[in-house]
Enzyme design. Sequence first.
Site, PDB file in Angstrom:
ATOM      1  N   TYR A  15       0.696  -1.796  -0.316  1.00  0.00           N
ATOM      2  CA  TYR A  15      -0.064   0.052   0.128  1.00  0.00           C
ATOM      3  C   TYR A  15       0.780   0.763  -0.248  1.00  0.00           C
ATOM      4  CZ  TYR A  15       2.107  -0.033   4.633  1.00  0.00           C
ATOM      5  OH  TYR A  15       1.905  -0.579   5.926  1.00  0.00           O
ATOM      6  N   GLY A  16       2.272   1.155  -0.370  1.00  0.00           N
ATOM      7  CA  GLY A  16       2.850   2.398  -0.211  1.00  0.00           C
ATOM      8  C   GLY A  16       4.278   2.033  -0.689  1.00  0.00           C
ATOM      9  N   THR A  17       5.305   2.544  -0.218  1.00  0.00           N
ATOM     10  CA  THR A  17       6.849   2.364  -1.312  1.00  0.00           C
ATOM     11  C   THR A  17       6.978   1.282  -2.106  1.00  0.00           C
ATOM     12  OG1 THR A  17       8.058   1.502   0.778  1.00  0.00           O
ATOM     13  CG2 THR A  17       7.745   4.444   0.449  1.00  0.00           C
ATOM     14  N   LEU A  18       6.285   0.099  -1.432  1.00  0.00           N
ATOM     15  CA  LEU A  18       6.461  -1.062  -2.305  1.00  0.00           C
ATOM     16  C   LEU A  18       5.842  -1.221  -3.982  1.00  0.00           C
ATOM     17  CD1 LEU A  18       7.200  -4.130   0.707  1.00  0.00           C
ATOM     18  CD2 LEU A  18       8.970  -3.559  -2.044  1.00  0.00           C
ATOM     19  N   GLU A  90      10.800  -4.601   5.260  1.00  0.00           N
ATOM     20  CA  GLU A  90       9.307  -3.778   6.118  1.00  0.00           C
ATOM     21  C   GLU A  90      10.261  -4.267   7.972  1.00  0.00           C
ATOM     22  OE1 GLU A  90       7.664  -1.961   5.180  1.00  0.00           O
ATOM     23  OE2 GLU A  90       6.610  -2.978   2.722  1.00  0.00           O
TER      24      GLU A  90
END
Length: 191
Positions: A15-18, A90
Amino acid sequence: MGVENNNCGNLIFTYGTLKRGFSNHVLLQDLMLTGDAVFKGTYVTVERYPLVCGPFRVPFLLNMPGSEHRVSGELYAVSTRGLARVDELEGTSRSHYERLPIQLMPAGNGNERGNKENEEELLTCAEGLTCAAEAYYAHKSYEKEMWKRNGRKGFWIYSEKEAKGYVKRKDRPENLSFLDHIRVFISSPSD
C-alpha cells in the site's frame, strides 16, 4: 521478462513505497525478474483501516479495522525467498512492521475510494471476489500512538501527494534507529 515460478504462493498486499512508481518497488521488480514475485492486480481492503504517515513520510497501515477508509494497494504473489526479502525490508524482525492477515477485493466499480455511498455496491461486489492475503501493519507497540499523532485521520491511498517529503532509508540520519525515529515522531506535536 521475469522467470515463471510456481512457488509464489504467498500473497502480500502493498500500500506504500513497494507499489509501482515508488522508491522501494525496485525490490519487487528484482523479485519479478528472478521469478520470486508476480503482480496480481490492484486491490482494496474489505474492511476500513487507517493509513497514515510516520517519520520521513513513511506509510503505516494500522491494524484497527473499522476505522477510516478502504485502503487501495497492489497484490503480489511471492515465493518464500521473496517473502523473506520483503520481511527484511519491512523490518519485521526489528518490530518495525508486523505481517498479518488482511481481506481484499479487486479494485474497480468505485471500490477504490471506500465511500460510504457505495457501501451496498461494495458488499455485492465483494461476494465471491474477496481473497485472503497478508499486509505489513505498523507494529502493535506503537500503532495507537501513531494514530493519535496523525490526529486520528488517515487516507485511502498512498499517492504522490502523501509521499511528498518521503526520505529514502539511505538518506535518513543514522544516529538513531528507525524505532527511535518513530518514538520521536509520535512524541512530537502534530503539524
